[in-house]
Motif scaffolding. Structure first.
Motif, PDB file in Angstrom:
ATOM      1  N   LEU A  34       0.823  -1.223   0.000  1.00  0.00           N
ATOM      2  CA  LEU A  34       0.000   0.000   0.000  1.00  0.00           C
ATOM      3  C   LEU A  34       0.855   1.271   0.000  1.00  0.00           C
ATOM      4  CD1 LEU A  34      -2.729  -1.070   2.588  1.00  0.00           C
ATOM      5  CD2 LEU A  34      -2.946  -0.996   0.117  1.00  0.00           C
ATOM      6  N   GLY A  35       2.161   1.105   0.033  1.00  0.00           N
ATOM      7  CA  GLY A  35       3.027   2.269  -0.085  1.00  0.00           C
ATOM      8  C   GLY A  35       3.911   2.568   1.107  1.00  0.00           C
ATOM      9  N   SER A  48       8.171   3.083  -2.916  1.00  0.00           N
ATOM     10  CA  SER A  48       7.016   3.006  -2.014  1.00  0.00           C
ATOM     11  C   SER A  48       6.152   4.260  -2.159  1.00  0.00           C
ATOM     12  CB  SER A  48       7.485   2.875  -0.562  1.00  0.00           C
ATOM     13  OG  SER A  48       8.185   1.679  -0.397  1.00  0.00           O
ATOM     14  N   GLU A  49       6.803   5.401  -2.269  1.00  0.00           N
ATOM     15  CA  GLU A  49       6.085   6.662  -2.453  1.00  0.00           C
ATOM     16  C   GLU A  49       5.335   6.672  -3.781  1.00  0.00           C
ATOM     17  OE1 GLU A  49       8.678  10.007  -1.609  1.00  0.00           O
ATOM     18  OE2 GLU A  49       7.198  11.335  -2.555  1.00  0.00           O
ATOM     19  N   ARG A  57       4.307   4.013  -5.390  1.00  0.00           N
ATOM     20  CA  ARG A  57       3.210   3.045  -5.264  1.00  0.00           C
ATOM     21  C   ARG A  57       2.036   3.676  -4.502  1.00  0.00           C
ATOM     22  NH1 ARG A  57       6.316  -1.254  -4.164  1.00  0.00           N
ATOM     23  NH2 ARG A  57       6.335  -0.760  -1.959  1.00  0.00           N
ATOM     24  N   LEU A  58       2.373   4.396  -3.451  1.00  0.00           N
ATOM     25  CA  LEU A  58       1.356   5.048  -2.631  1.00  0.00           C
ATOM     26  C   LEU A  58       0.504   6.020  -3.457  1.00  0.00           C
ATOM     27  CD1 LEU A  58       0.367   5.602   0.345  1.00  0.00           C
ATOM     28  CD2 LEU A  58       2.008   7.452   0.398  1.00  0.00           C
ATOM     29  N   PRO A  75      -3.932   3.791   3.305  1.00  0.00           N
ATOM     30  CA  PRO A  75      -3.026   4.525   2.394  1.00  0.00           C
ATOM     31  C   PRO A  75      -2.918   6.013   2.723  1.00  0.00           C
ATOM     32  CG  PRO A  75      -4.444   3.054   1.165  1.00  0.00           C
ATOM     33  CD  PRO A  75      -4.978   3.083   2.558  1.00  0.00           C
TER      34      PRO A  75
END
Lengths: 243, 218
Positions: free
Chosen positions: A103-104, B78-79, B81-82, B107
């Motif tokens: 989810l990040g 990750s950023e 993807r977020l 999220p």
């Protein structure tokens, strides 16, 4: 004091003589003993103040050593258990962490969450553990002081004023039931029985920090266990749901 | 647009090496609903994880517009993807200790973004879970859990939704409902949707079907 009474009270030697000698120059323990032997006509075991001091030091060291050994054993046991519980915790939470990652949440963020959880657990344990240890120490200290004051009172009754040289313990067996001395000895015995380990173990200063650390570790273990059990339970719910 | 160039993935080494993806190239247009279909072990889930940046130990390139995500470090990926990718899993992957609402808002919590209450209400109403927001995952049916997972994937308004067997753990009726919802949401919010499935019926509802076998498009 008769020889019989002294033996019943636990004395190895039937009679004690106390002497205070003043030397003009500093001499060794051995020289004191040689001098006293030369003065006495009958052969006797001589115990000097230096012997008593040395014995006291040995007793303290022995008590410390017992405490340290006990602590090391407990520490090893706790470390193994904590590592095991931490592994279980990570394993049980891997799915959740990977979900958060998808989810990040970055791996450093996951690490931060895990570490924060551990820190909170440790902090709670430190607070509770310190309070319990101080409470325990206070309780034992109070019991010891009561025990010592009874012993001192009894010794005074027996005419012994300096307990650092010799002392006698009130023993129930030598008094008739119903007498004041018997009641005194009974009270003393009851108090002595409240110590579940040798009372000397509670006296050294090293005990308090050891108590704090041990309690903190044990509480951490308990909290980790509860957390792991909770995780297992929720994992099971999910598994049941999947089925 | 998503562009994959010569993507390869190998598990293990030497004689034990398994080539999950072999020099795979592919383009997915914006707003397109693409189904990736293949048998078990064909490499479709590996491809989806690579598209989502969950697996970065690959050779080749994956471009989102002009950005190659395989060149990013974990924090940047990750950023990315977020902000840009939403995931829907076969087993929902909801956090059991959190309510449906809290799960949906994860999220936003990760990104420290303020909740758009209007969009949130609109989303949960569209998915039919507005009455179930205070329930824990264990108190929801499979279909409701998957709808919650879809809401969680959409809450950040990502450009791309990646679904790994989204109906695989649901009965036929709930599975069809989830697919209908995904189609409806795509029309409403215009996301690119990539669905991995082994069910040809589910795949047939997509704009485009890609068959994968032994790590290659056939």
């Amino acid at each position: 004091m008769t020889a019989e009474t002294a033996e019943n009270l636990g004395f190895y030697y039937p009679e004690y003589y106390t002497a205070m000698l003043k030397f003009n120059e500093k001499i060794s323990n051995r020289e004191i003993k040689e001098y006293v032997s030369s003065v006495l006509k009958t052969p006797m075991r001589i115990t000097t103040i230096y012997d008593l001091e040395r014995n006291a030091k040995i007793n303290t060291l022995s008590a410390n050593a017992n405490a340290v050994i006990l602590f090391i054993l407990l520490f090893i046991l706790c470390i193994i258990s904590i590592l095991n519980l931490m592994n279980m915790n990570v394993k049980n939470n891997t799915e959740k962490f990977m979900t958060l990652h998808s989810l990040g949440l970055s791996f450093s963020g996951i690490k931060k969450i895990f570490m924060t959880g551990m820190m909170i657990t440790a902090l709670i344990s430190v607070i509770i553990g310190t309070a319990l240890s101080f409470g325990g120490k206070y309780f034992l200290q109070t019991k010891y002081e009561q025990w010592y004051s009874i012993l001192a009172e009894y010794n005074e009754m027996q005419g012994i004023t300096d307990m650092s040289v010799s002392f006698v313990k009130p023993v129930m067996g030598i008094y008739e039931e119903g007498t004041a001395e018997y009641a005194f000895a009974e009270k003393f015995q009851q108090l002595e029985d409240t110590f579940f380990l040798a009372k000397e173990m509670w006296l050294p200063d090293i005990i308090l920090p050891l108590c704090i650390i041990s309690t903190v570790i044990l509480l951490s273990m308990l909290i980790c266990s509860l957390s792991a059990v909770k995780n297992i339970k929720s994992e099971r719910i999910i598994e049941d749901d999947k089925n | 647009m998503i562009r994959i160039e010569n993507l390869s993935k190998t598990y293990g080494t030497g004689d034990a090496a398994v080539h999950a993806l072999k020099d795979l190239s592919l383009e997915i247009k914006d707003g397109e609903m693409t189904a990736i279909i293949g048998t078990s072990g064909s490499g479709k889930s590996t491809l989806l994880h690579a598209l989502g940046g969950l697996d970065t130990e690959l050779s080749g390139k994956i471009f989102y517009d002009e950005t190659n995500i395989l060149e990013m470090n974990d924090t940047k990926l990750s950023e990315f993807r977020l902000k840009n990718i939403g995931f829907v899993f076969q087993f929902f992957n909801l956090i059991p200790e959190l309510t449906a609402k809290e799960n949906i808002l994860i999220p936003l919590m990760i990104g420290k973004i303020k909740t758009d209450e209007k969009y949130f209400s609109e989303l949960v109403n569209s998915l039919g879970i507005s009455e179930r927001l205070s329930h824990y995952p264990s108190q929801l049916s499979g279909g409701q859990q998957q709808r919650t997972a879809i809401a969680r994937a959409l809450i950040n308004k990502p450009k791309v939704i990646l679904c790994d067997e989204p109906t695989g753990n649901l009965d036929k009726k709930s599975g069809n409902e989830v697919m209908e919802l995904l189609k409806k949401l795509r029309l409403e919010y215009g996301q690119t949707i990539v669905i991995v499935t082994h069910d040809p019926e589910i795949a047939s509802s997509a704009d485009r079907i890609i068959h994968i076998e032994d790590g290659m498009i056939v």
